[in-house]
Design a protein around this motif. Structure first.
Motif, PDB file in Angstrom:
ATOM      1  N   GLN A  32       9.892   1.424 -13.633  1.00  7.18           N
ATOM      2  CA  GLN A  32      10.449   1.761 -12.318  1.00  7.18           C
ATOM      3  C   GLN A  32       9.725   2.916 -11.631  1.00  7.18           C
ATOM      4  OE1 GLN A  32      14.962   1.276 -11.948  1.00  7.18           O
ATOM      5  NE2 GLN A  32      14.632   1.847 -14.092  1.00  7.18           N
ATOM      6  N   PHE A  33       9.141   3.828 -12.394  1.00  6.77           N
ATOM      7  CA  PHE A  33       8.479   4.991 -11.808  1.00  6.77           C
ATOM      8  C   PHE A  33       6.961   4.867 -11.838  1.00  6.77           C
ATOM      9  CE2 PHE A  33      12.698   6.423 -13.004  1.00  6.77           C
ATOM     10  CZ  PHE A  33      13.118   6.994 -11.816  1.00  6.77           C
ATOM     11  N   HIS A  34       6.470   3.668 -12.092  1.00  4.29           N
ATOM     12  CA  HIS A  34       5.029   3.413 -12.103  1.00  4.29           C
ATOM     13  C   HIS A  34       4.618   2.712 -10.813  1.00  4.29           C
ATOM     14  CE1 HIS A  34       3.867   4.491 -16.232  1.00  4.29           C
ATOM     15  NE2 HIS A  34       5.149   4.269 -16.487  1.00  4.29           N
ATOM     16  N   THR A  35       3.315   2.648 -10.599  1.00  2.82           N
ATOM     17  CA  THR A  35       2.755   1.894  -9.488  1.00  2.82           C
ATOM     18  C   THR A  35       2.405   0.500  -9.984  1.00  2.82           C
ATOM     19  OG1 THR A  35       1.855   3.878  -8.443  1.00  2.82           O
ATOM     20  CG2 THR A  35       0.826   1.780  -7.853  1.00  2.82           C
ATOM     21  N   VAL A  36       2.769  -0.508  -9.190  1.00  2.00           N
ATOM     22  CA  VAL A  36       2.423  -1.896  -9.489  1.00  2.00           C
ATOM     23  C   VAL A  36       1.723  -2.459  -8.259  1.00  2.00           C
ATOM     24  CG1 VAL A  36       3.295  -4.200 -10.013  1.00  2.00           C
ATOM     25  CG2 VAL A  36       4.423  -2.192 -11.009  1.00  2.00           C
ATOM     26  N   GLU A  37       0.524  -2.989  -8.451  1.00  3.25           N
ATOM     27  CA  GLU A  37      -0.248  -3.556  -7.347  1.00  3.25           C
ATOM     28  C   GLU A  37      -0.530  -5.024  -7.636  1.00  3.25           C
ATOM     29  OE1 GLU A  37      -3.907  -1.376  -7.106  1.00  3.25           O
ATOM     30  OE2 GLU A  37      -2.883   0.550  -6.939  1.00  3.25           O
ATOM     31  N   TRP A  38      -0.141  -5.885  -6.721  1.00  4.23           N
ATOM     32  CA  TRP A  38      -0.520  -7.295  -6.761  1.00  4.23           C
ATOM     33  C   TRP A  38      -1.512  -7.493  -5.626  1.00  4.23           C
ATOM     34  CZ3 TRP A  38       0.165 -11.495  -9.779  1.00  4.23           C
ATOM     35  CH2 TRP A  38       1.134 -11.440 -10.775  1.00  4.23           C
ATOM     36  N   THR A  39      -2.701  -7.994  -5.940  1.00  7.74           N
ATOM     37  CA  THR A  39      -3.714  -8.249  -4.918  1.00  7.74           C
ATOM     38  C   THR A  39      -4.212  -9.679  -5.033  1.00  7.74           C
ATOM     39  OG1 THR A  39      -5.407  -7.351  -6.382  1.00  7.74           O
ATOM     40  CG2 THR A  39      -4.515  -5.860  -4.710  1.00  7.74           C
ATOM     41  N   HIS A  53      -5.202  -4.720   6.165  1.00 11.89           N
ATOM     42  CA  HIS A  53      -4.915  -4.641   4.727  1.00 11.89           C
ATOM     43  C   HIS A  53      -5.721  -5.690   3.986  1.00 11.89           C
ATOM     44  CE1 HIS A  53      -1.107  -3.126   6.667  1.00 11.89           C
ATOM     45  NE2 HIS A  53      -1.680  -2.074   6.153  1.00 11.89           N
ATOM     46  N   LYS A  54      -6.595  -5.244   3.123  1.00  8.91           N
ATOM     47  CA  LYS A  54      -7.502  -6.142   2.399  1.00  8.91           C
ATOM     48  C   LYS A  54      -6.909  -6.561   1.069  1.00  8.91           C
ATOM     49  CE  LYS A  54     -11.659  -4.357   4.490  1.00  8.91           C
ATOM     50  NZ  LYS A  54     -12.971  -3.786   4.265  1.00  8.91           N
ATOM     51  N   GLY A  55      -6.281  -7.725   1.014  1.00 11.75           N
ATOM     52  CA  GLY A  55      -5.875  -8.326  -0.234  1.00 11.75           C
ATOM     53  C   GLY A  55      -4.620  -7.813  -0.905  1.00 11.75           C
ATOM     54  N   VAL A  56      -3.939  -6.791  -0.359  1.00 11.59           N
ATOM     55  CA  VAL A  56      -2.740  -6.269  -1.010  1.00 11.59           C
ATOM     56  C   VAL A  56      -1.559  -7.182  -0.686  1.00 11.59           C
ATOM     57  CG1 VAL A  56      -1.149  -4.324  -1.267  1.00 11.59           C
ATOM     58  CG2 VAL A  56      -3.591  -3.900  -0.930  1.00 11.59           C
ATOM     59  N   VAL A  57      -1.081  -7.864  -1.715  1.00  9.61           N
ATOM     60  CA  VAL A  57       0.024  -8.800  -1.565  1.00  9.61           C
ATOM     61  C   VAL A  57       1.350  -8.080  -1.752  1.00  9.61           C
ATOM     62  CG1 VAL A  57       1.098 -10.857  -2.588  1.00  9.61           C
ATOM     63  CG2 VAL A  57      -1.388 -10.727  -2.340  1.00  9.61           C
ATOM     64  N   TYR A  58       1.398  -7.172  -2.748  1.00  6.83           N
ATOM     65  CA  TYR A  58       2.634  -6.431  -3.026  1.00  6.83           C
ATOM     66  C   TYR A  58       2.255  -5.073  -3.609  1.00  6.83           C
ATOM     67  CZ  TYR A  58       7.466  -5.543  -4.321  1.00  6.83           C
ATOM     68  OH  TYR A  58       8.725  -5.014  -4.396  1.00  6.83           O
ATOM     69  N   LEU A  59       2.902  -4.020  -3.116  1.00  7.16           N
ATOM     70  CA  LEU A  59       2.658  -2.676  -3.636  1.00  7.16           C
ATOM     71  C   LEU A  59       3.989  -1.997  -3.887  1.00  7.16           C
ATOM     72  CD1 LEU A  59       0.680  -0.428  -4.418  1.00  7.16           C
ATOM     73  CD2 LEU A  59       0.718   0.305  -2.028  1.00  7.16           C
ATOM     74  N   THR A  65       9.083  -0.429  -2.321  1.00  5.73           N
ATOM     75  CA  THR A  65       8.023  -1.330  -1.893  1.00  5.73           C
ATOM     76  C   THR A  65       7.327  -0.686  -0.702  1.00  5.73           C
ATOM     77  OG1 THR A  65       9.311  -3.229  -2.606  1.00  5.73           O
ATOM     78  CG2 THR A  65       7.541  -3.652  -1.035  1.00  5.73           C
ATOM     79  N   LYS A  66       6.022  -0.603  -0.745  1.00  2.11           N
ATOM     80  CA  LYS A  66       5.225   0.044   0.305  1.00  2.11           C
ATOM     81  C   LYS A  66       4.643  -1.024   1.232  1.00  2.11           C
ATOM     82  CE  LYS A  66       5.849   4.055  -1.618  1.00  2.11           C
ATOM     83  NZ  LYS A  66       6.684   5.068  -1.016  1.00  2.11           N
ATOM     84  N   THR A  67       5.470  -1.529   2.146  1.00  6.62           N
ATOM     85  CA  THR A  67       5.057  -2.632   3.011  1.00  6.62           C
ATOM     86  C   THR A  67       3.930  -2.256   3.965  1.00  6.62           C
ATOM     87  OG1 THR A  67       6.806  -2.090   4.586  1.00  6.62           O
ATOM     88  CG2 THR A  67       7.298  -3.775   2.926  1.00  6.62           C
ATOM     89  N   ARG A  68       3.783  -1.007   4.299  1.00  6.61           N
ATOM     90  CA  ARG A  68       2.739  -0.643   5.271  1.00  6.61           C
ATOM     91  C   ARG A  68       1.331  -0.857   4.735  1.00  6.61           C
ATOM     92  NH1 ARG A  68       1.912   5.715   5.951  1.00  6.61           N
ATOM     93  NH2 ARG A  68       1.802   6.245   3.751  1.00  6.61           N
ATOM     94  N   PHE A  69       1.192  -1.025   3.417  1.00  5.02           N
ATOM     95  CA  PHE A  69      -0.107  -1.283   2.811  1.00  5.02           C
ATOM     96  C   PHE A  69      -0.321  -2.765   2.486  1.00  5.02           C
ATOM     97  CE2 PHE A  69       1.033   3.079   1.595  1.00  5.02           C
ATOM     98  CZ  PHE A  69      -0.021   3.759   2.180  1.00  5.02           C
ATOM     99  N   LYS A 104      -6.844 -16.596  -6.514  1.00  7.89           N
ATOM    100  CA  LYS A 104      -6.669 -15.797  -7.719  1.00  7.89           C
ATOM    101  C   LYS A 104      -5.959 -14.490  -7.351  1.00  7.89           C
ATOM    102  CE  LYS A 104      -9.898 -15.782 -10.854  1.00  7.89           C
ATOM    103  NZ  LYS A 104     -11.147 -15.508 -11.609  1.00  7.89           N
ATOM    104  N   TYR A 105      -4.950 -14.147  -8.159  1.00  9.76           N
ATOM    105  CA  TYR A 105      -4.157 -12.938  -7.934  1.00  9.76           C
ATOM    106  C   TYR A 105      -4.300 -12.007  -9.132  1.00  9.76           C
ATOM    107  CZ  TYR A 105      -1.912 -15.344  -4.047  1.00  9.76           C
ATOM    108  OH  TYR A 105      -1.666 -15.989  -2.871  1.00  9.76           O
ATOM    109  N   SER A 106      -4.291 -10.710  -8.854  1.00 11.37           N
ATOM    110  CA  SER A 106      -4.386  -9.710  -9.903  1.00 11.37           C
ATOM    111  C   SER A 106      -3.148  -8.831  -9.889  1.00 11.37           C
ATOM    112  CB  SER A 106      -5.628  -8.839  -9.679  1.00 11.37           C
ATOM    113  OG  SER A 106      -5.640  -7.771 -10.605  1.00 11.37           O
ATOM    114  N   CYS A 107      -2.585  -8.631 -11.063  1.00  8.41           N
ATOM    115  CA  CYS A 107      -1.459  -7.734 -11.269  1.00  8.41           C
ATOM    116  C   CYS A 107      -2.029  -6.501 -11.969  1.00  8.41           C
ATOM    117  CB  CYS A 107      -0.425  -8.436 -12.153  1.00  8.41           C
ATOM    118  SG  CYS A 107       0.809  -7.353 -12.872  1.00  8.41           S
ATOM    119  N   PHE A 108      -1.840  -5.312 -11.394  1.00  7.59           N
ATOM    120  CA  PHE A 108      -2.448  -4.097 -11.946  1.00  7.59           C
ATOM    121  C   PHE A 108      -1.418  -2.986 -12.001  1.00  7.59           C
ATOM    122  CE2 PHE A 108      -5.322  -0.309 -11.098  1.00  7.59           C
ATOM    123  CZ  PHE A 108      -5.749  -0.191 -12.417  1.00  7.59           C
ATOM    124  N   ILE A 109      -1.317  -2.344 -13.168  1.00 14.50           N
ATOM    125  CA  ILE A 109      -0.460  -1.172 -13.343  1.00 14.50           C
ATOM    126  C   ILE A 109      -1.405  -0.034 -13.720  1.00 14.50           C
ATOM    127  CG2 ILE A 109       1.528  -0.179 -14.548  1.00 14.50           C
ATOM    128  CD1 ILE A 109       2.311  -3.116 -15.265  1.00 14.50           C
TER     129      ILE A 109
END
Length: 176
Positions: A32-39, A53-59, A65-69, A104-109
């Motif tokens: 819950q307190f980490h950053t999760v990036e789906w691109t 916004h280049k490729g950021v699907v979910y932040l 949720t940081k919708t502005r990115f 192709k999607y990437s999930c990154f923590i």
């Protein structure tokens, strides 16, 4: 225990349907307190959506949720399961899939140095009927161990009307 890059998982979906892109840690660590990036990968590096916004699907960062990115086309259609975050699960749900979502999607923590990739194939001749509308119900069921499990159920509105019609006809028949 964390994973680095894993083999590419292939997921298929039909246009207009919902799809789940899996991503989870080996442990059930609270994220819950980490950053999760789906691109979305394989995009032209010079191409961005209308907001740049280049490729950021979910932040997700610090419990929000940081919708502005995020890419505008995904903002209203993507989500993570909040209960999943508490158990190391950052699986992404995309609603109302389009042909443009294929790729192709990437999930990154970043804080865990954890990355997984998922390949989404959108099949235009998929099973979903183009006139069928679906609604989502989120049902919480208690687990004997004291945890709550969330179950997503998709139901067709037209099927709901058929069931209601049959039920109404049955009641009418019984009274007559």
């Amino acid at each position: 225990m964390t994973k680095s890059e894993q083999n590419n998982t292939l997921i298929s979906a039909a246009p207009g349907g919902d799809v789940i892109l899996p991503c989870r840690l080996d442990s059930e660590e609270d994220l819950q307190f980490h950053t999760v990036e789906w691109t979305k990968l394989e995009m032209d590096p010079d191409r961005a959506d209308t907001d740049g916004h280049k490729g950021v699907v979910y932040l997700y960062r610090s419990r929000t949720t940081k919708t502005r990115f995020m890419m505008e086309t995904f903002i209203q259609r993507v989500s993570l399961n909040p209960d999943g975050l508490k158990r190391g699960d950052v699986t992404l749900k995309i609603r109302n899939v389009t042909l443009q979502d294929e790729g192709k999607y990437s999930c990154f923590i970043p804080g865990k140095k954890f990355r997984e990739t998922v390949q989404l194939l959108v099949e235009p001749n998929g099973v979903r009927a183009p006139t069928m509308e679906t609604s989502q119900f989120n049902i919480s069921t208690p687990d004997p161990g004291g945890e709550q499990n969330n179950i997503w159920i998709s139901r067709s509105r037209s099927a709901l009307w058929v069931v209601l019609g049959v039920f109404t006809s049955l009641i009418f028949f019984l009274f007559c």
